[in-house]
Design a protein around this motif. Structure first.
Motif, PDB file in Angstrom:
ATOM      1  N   ALA A  13      69.013 -15.855  11.666  1.00 26.62           N
ATOM      2  CA  ALA A  13      69.981 -14.764  11.532  1.00 26.62           C
ATOM      3  C   ALA A  13      69.264 -13.424  11.393  1.00 26.62           C
ATOM      4  CB  ALA A  13      70.888 -15.015  10.333  1.00 26.62           C
ATOM      5  N   GLN A  14      68.173 -13.386  10.649  1.00 25.85           N
ATOM      6  CA  GLN A  14      67.404 -12.150  10.473  1.00 25.85           C
ATOM      7  C   GLN A  14      66.815 -11.698  11.809  1.00 25.85           C
ATOM      8  OE1 GLN A  14      67.202 -10.255   7.702  1.00 25.85           O
ATOM      9  NE2 GLN A  14      66.146  -8.793   9.002  1.00 25.85           N
ATOM     10  N   ILE A  15      66.327 -12.627  12.591  1.00 25.99           N
ATOM     11  CA  ILE A  15      65.780 -12.290  13.913  1.00 25.99           C
ATOM     12  C   ILE A  15      66.879 -11.685  14.790  1.00 25.99           C
ATOM     13  CG2 ILE A  15      64.858 -13.266  16.055  1.00 25.99           C
ATOM     14  CD1 ILE A  15      63.325 -15.286  14.228  1.00 25.99           C
ATOM     15  N   PHE A  16      68.061 -12.304  14.785  1.00 31.36           N
ATOM     16  CA  PHE A  16      69.171 -11.776  15.582  1.00 31.36           C
ATOM     17  C   PHE A  16      69.602 -10.393  15.100  1.00 31.36           C
ATOM     18  CE2 PHE A  16      70.478 -16.295  16.868  1.00 31.36           C
ATOM     19  CZ  PHE A  16      69.926 -16.153  18.130  1.00 31.36           C
ATOM     20  N   ASN A  21      69.867  -4.591  16.003  1.00 24.37           N
ATOM     21  CA  ASN A  21      69.557  -3.224  15.578  1.00 24.37           C
ATOM     22  C   ASN A  21      68.748  -2.493  16.640  1.00 24.37           C
ATOM     23  OD1 ASN A  21      70.913  -3.585  13.168  1.00 24.37           O
ATOM     24  ND2 ASN A  21      69.077  -4.107  12.025  1.00 24.37           N
ATOM     25  N   LYS A  22      67.797  -3.186  17.254  1.00 28.56           N
ATOM     26  CA  LYS A  22      66.979  -2.588  18.313  1.00 28.56           C
ATOM     27  C   LYS A  22      67.840  -2.242  19.522  1.00 28.56           C
ATOM     28  CE  LYS A  22      63.104  -1.599  20.464  1.00 28.56           C
ATOM     29  NZ  LYS A  22      62.417  -0.363  20.220  1.00 28.56           N
ATOM     30  N   MET A  27      70.600   1.792  22.838  1.00 21.99           N
ATOM     31  CA  MET A  27      71.836   2.257  23.460  1.00 21.99           C
ATOM     32  C   MET A  27      72.133   3.699  23.068  1.00 21.99           C
ATOM     33  SD  MET A  27      74.188  -1.177  23.272  1.00 21.99           S
ATOM     34  CE  MET A  27      75.637  -0.413  23.971  1.00 21.99           C
ATOM     35  N   LYS A  28      71.853   4.066  21.809  1.00 13.79           N
ATOM     36  CA  LYS A  28      72.053   5.449  21.371  1.00 13.79           C
ATOM     37  C   LYS A  28      71.113   6.389  22.124  1.00 13.79           C
ATOM     38  CE  LYS A  28      73.816   4.468  16.776  1.00 13.79           C
ATOM     39  NZ  LYS A  28      73.593   4.544  15.329  1.00 13.79           N
ATOM     40  N   ILE A  29      69.875   5.972  22.303  1.00 17.47           N
ATOM     41  CA  ILE A  29      68.917   6.778  23.051  1.00 17.47           C
ATOM     42  C   ILE A  29      69.401   6.944  24.492  1.00 17.47           C
ATOM     43  CG2 ILE A  29      66.577   6.801  24.020  1.00 17.47           C
ATOM     44  CD1 ILE A  29      65.672   5.438  21.381  1.00 17.47           C
TER      45      ILE A  29
END
Length: 58
Positions: A13-16, A21-22, A27-29
């Protein structure tokens, strides 16, 4: 269907979450770059900004 142990599930779950987040940051960039491109194209096409052709830039 057997499930992995709880600790392994938490690691997965942490990896996902890290990947999500990445992706969100990228997408914002991309959105900001698209806004910049649109604004630049608008300025160029309306003649607000002129481009010198055939001259060396220095």
């Amino acid at each position: 269907m057997p499930l992995p142990p709880l600790e392994e599930q938490k690691k997965i779950a942490q990896i996902f979450m890290t990947i999500d987040n990445k992706i969100e940051a990228e997408m914002k960039i991309k959105e900001e770059l698209e806004k910049f491109k649109h604004g630049t194209m608008d300025k160029l096409l309306t003649g607000k900004v002129r481009v010198k052709v055939g001259e060396e830039s220095g």
